[in-house]
Design a protein around this motif. Sequence first.
Motif, PDB file in Angstrom:
ATOM      1  N   SER A  57     -17.145  -9.830  11.501  1.00 50.13           N
ATOM      2  CA  SER A  57     -17.487 -10.727  10.390  1.00 50.13           C
ATOM      3  C   SER A  57     -16.630 -10.390   9.169  1.00 50.13           C
ATOM      4  N   PRO A  58     -16.508 -11.320   8.206  1.00 51.61           N
ATOM      5  CA  PRO A  58     -15.755 -11.018   6.974  1.00 51.61           C
ATOM      6  C   PRO A  58     -16.305  -9.792   6.249  1.00 51.61           C
ATOM      7  N   GLU A  59     -17.621  -9.614   6.288  1.00 53.24           N
ATOM      8  CA  GLU A  59     -18.236  -8.458   5.632  1.00 53.24           C
ATOM      9  C   GLU A  59     -17.852  -7.160   6.336  1.00 53.24           C
ATOM     10  N   TRP A  60     -17.729  -7.226   7.651  1.00 48.54           N
ATOM     11  CA  TRP A  60     -17.303  -6.062   8.435  1.00 48.54           C
ATOM     12  C   TRP A  60     -15.876  -5.668   8.080  1.00 48.54           C
ATOM     13  N   PHE A  61     -15.000  -6.665   7.937  1.00 47.27           N
ATOM     14  CA  PHE A  61     -13.628  -6.387   7.525  1.00 47.27           C
ATOM     15  C   PHE A  61     -13.604  -5.749   6.141  1.00 47.27           C
ATOM     16  N   ALA A  62     -14.490  -6.197   5.255  1.00 40.47           N
ATOM     17  CA  ALA A  62     -14.556  -5.622   3.910  1.00 40.47           C
ATOM     18  C   ALA A  62     -15.030  -4.169   3.956  1.00 40.47           C
ATOM     19  N   ASP A  63     -15.956  -3.858   4.850  1.00 38.60           N
ATOM     20  CA  ASP A  63     -16.465  -2.488   4.987  1.00 38.60           C
ATOM     21  C   ASP A  63     -15.349  -1.510   5.328  1.00 38.60           C
ATOM     22  N   ARG A  64     -14.415  -1.938   6.161  1.00 39.40           N
ATOM     23  CA  ARG A  64     -13.377  -1.036   6.672  1.00 39.40           C
ATOM     24  C   ARG A  64     -12.060  -1.142   5.902  1.00 39.40           C
ATOM     25  N   LEU A  65     -12.078  -1.878   4.814  1.00 39.24           N
ATOM     26  CA  LEU A  65     -10.881  -2.121   4.019  1.00 39.24           C
ATOM     27  C   LEU A  65     -10.217  -0.812   3.580  1.00 39.24           C
ATOM     28  N   GLY A  66      -8.959  -0.646   3.928  1.00 41.78           N
ATOM     29  CA  GLY A  66      -8.198   0.514   3.501  1.00 41.78           C
ATOM     30  C   GLY A  66      -8.541   1.815   4.185  1.00 41.78           C
ATOM     31  N   LYS A  67      -9.421   1.779   5.169  1.00 44.32           N
ATOM     32  CA  LYS A  67      -9.843   3.006   5.869  1.00 44.32           C
ATOM     33  C   LYS A  67      -9.178   3.092   7.247  1.00 44.32           C
ATOM     34  N   ALA A  68      -8.826   4.303   7.642  1.00 46.26           N
ATOM     35  CA  ALA A  68      -8.293   4.534   8.988  1.00 46.26           C
ATOM     36  C   ALA A  68      -9.432   4.397   9.984  1.00 46.26           C
ATOM     37  N   ARG A  87       0.379   2.705   7.944  1.00 46.96           N
ATOM     38  CA  ARG A  87       0.355   3.210   6.559  1.00 46.96           C
ATOM     39  C   ARG A  87       0.519   2.062   5.583  1.00 46.96           C
ATOM     40  N   PHE A  88       1.501   1.194   5.844  1.00 48.68           N
ATOM     41  CA  PHE A  88       1.731   0.051   4.965  1.00 48.68           C
ATOM     42  C   PHE A  88       0.489  -0.825   4.887  1.00 48.68           C
ATOM     43  N   GLN A  89      -0.111  -1.069   6.051  1.00 52.92           N
ATOM     44  CA  GLN A  89      -1.297  -1.938   6.099  1.00 52.92           C
ATOM     45  C   GLN A  89      -2.424  -1.408   5.222  1.00 52.92           C
ATOM     46  N   LEU A  90      -2.756  -0.123   5.378  1.00 52.96           N
ATOM     47  CA  LEU A  90      -3.879   0.442   4.632  1.00 52.96           C
ATOM     48  C   LEU A  90      -3.573   0.536   3.146  1.00 52.96           C
ATOM     49  N   ALA A  91      -2.341   0.892   2.790  1.00 53.17           N
ATOM     50  CA  ALA A  91      -1.968   0.972   1.377  1.00 53.17           C
ATOM     51  C   ALA A  91      -2.093  -0.396   0.713  1.00 53.17           C
ATOM     52  N   LEU A  92      -1.623  -1.431   1.382  1.00 48.58           N
ATOM     53  CA  LEU A  92      -1.685  -2.780   0.819  1.00 48.58           C
ATOM     54  C   LEU A  92      -3.122  -3.288   0.743  1.00 48.58           C
ATOM     55  N   GLY A 109      -7.122  -5.399  -2.123  1.00 45.79           N
ATOM     56  CA  GLY A 109      -8.548  -5.623  -1.892  1.00 45.79           C
ATOM     57  C   GLY A 109      -8.813  -6.661  -0.827  1.00 45.79           C
ATOM     58  N   LYS A 110      -7.792  -6.935   0.001  1.00 45.93           N
ATOM     59  CA  LYS A 110      -7.937  -7.941   1.048  1.00 45.93           C
ATOM     60  C   LYS A 110      -7.501  -7.359   2.395  1.00 45.93           C
ATOM     61  N   PRO A 111      -8.206  -7.684   3.460  1.00 42.09           N
ATOM     62  CA  PRO A 111      -7.805  -7.180   4.786  1.00 42.09           C
ATOM     63  C   PRO A 111      -6.491  -7.813   5.223  1.00 42.09           C
ATOM     64  N   THR A 112      -5.645  -7.036   5.865  1.00 40.89           N
ATOM     65  CA  THR A 112      -4.383  -7.577   6.364  1.00 40.89           C
ATOM     66  C   THR A 112      -4.452  -7.884   7.847  1.00 40.89           C
ATOM     67  N   GLU A 113      -5.519  -7.448   8.510  1.00 38.49           N
ATOM     68  CA  GLU A 113      -5.689  -7.764   9.922  1.00 38.49           C
ATOM     69  C   GLU A 113      -6.158  -9.202  10.075  1.00 38.49           C
ATOM     70  N   ALA A 114      -5.691  -9.844  11.122  1.00 34.24           N
ATOM     71  CA  ALA A 114      -6.095 -11.227  11.378  1.00 34.24           C
ATOM     72  C   ALA A 114      -7.566 -11.286  11.760  1.00 34.24           C
ATOM     73  N   THR A 142       0.394   4.351  -1.480  1.00 35.02           N
ATOM     74  CA  THR A 142      -0.358   3.473  -2.378  1.00 35.02           C
ATOM     75  C   THR A 142       0.094   3.658  -3.822  1.00 35.02           C
ATOM     76  N   GLU A 143       0.224   4.902  -4.242  1.00 36.99           N
ATOM     77  CA  GLU A 143       0.690   5.199  -5.601  1.00 36.99           C
ATOM     78  C   GLU A 143       2.115   4.701  -5.820  1.00 36.99           C
ATOM     79  N   GLU A 144       2.959   4.847  -4.803  1.00 34.66           N
ATOM     80  CA  GLU A 144       4.346   4.396  -4.895  1.00 34.66           C
ATOM     81  C   GLU A 144       4.427   2.890  -5.083  1.00 34.66           C
ATOM     82  N   ILE A 145       3.641   2.153  -4.312  1.00 38.08           N
ATOM     83  CA  ILE A 145       3.661   0.688  -4.408  1.00 38.08           C
ATOM     84  C   ILE A 145       3.102   0.240  -5.760  1.00 38.08           C
ATOM     85  N   GLU A 146       2.060   0.889  -6.205  1.00 35.73           N
ATOM     86  CA  GLU A 146       1.474   0.536  -7.509  1.00 35.73           C
ATOM     87  C   GLU A 146       2.481   0.733  -8.637  1.00 35.73           C
TER      88      GLU A 146
END
Length: 211
Positions: free
Chosen positions: A11-22, A48-53, A58-63, A203-207
């Motif tokens: 679910s969208p909420e599930w994707f939000a729960d795991r946002l940025g986490k390995a 690494r790129f996926q989780l940093a972004l 604040g948005k999931p990059t997985e489809a 993450t710090e580098e991209i910011e």
Amino acid sequence: MLIISTHEQGSPEWFADRLGKATGSNANAVTAKGKTKGTEATTRRNYRFQLALERITGKPTEAMYKNAHMERGNELERFARMAHEIHSGEMVEEAGFCYQDGSMFGCSVDGFINHDGIAEYKCPMSAIHYGYMQDNKVPNEYKGQVIHNLLTTGRKFCDFVSYCETMPDKLKLFVFRFEPTQAELDEYKTELDQFLVDVEKLTEEIELKAA
């Protein structure tokens, strides 16, 4: 403290729960090695790129979609769970995304078994299923995921369960109870800690570049 989300997997909420986490499903990317010494594997780099972004946007990059194979697995998982419960005599409690409070890694277990175990369900085609039975172990492609999930939850064992509805009745279910050694947990934790440090640096580098 283990936090267990109540949101349905996928679910969208599930994707939000795991946002940025390995996550456990990407454990092999966490530990992937380059072809030559000192180089980073493409799968690790991309993860690494996926989780940093994700952390930055604040948005999931997985489809957020399910293909036919995923739909089939989801439909059959409840039958796998029922067959497993009958086989073991133990009830399996479904759960959402799990993570330790304050940590940046987590997992979506397929179920909790009493106070000590978790379950991981796979519903492959018959040839793959029988191969699992012949090997009688956690398949190499899922061992990292299982160890990640045990590390996250603090549970002692994982029942790796393969279920194939097209097999003869006596061969429909394969269950292998896996208990990791402390060395296996420690080795993976070292890899995970370094990966998360690398994600934070990126993450710090991209910011800085985006400022």
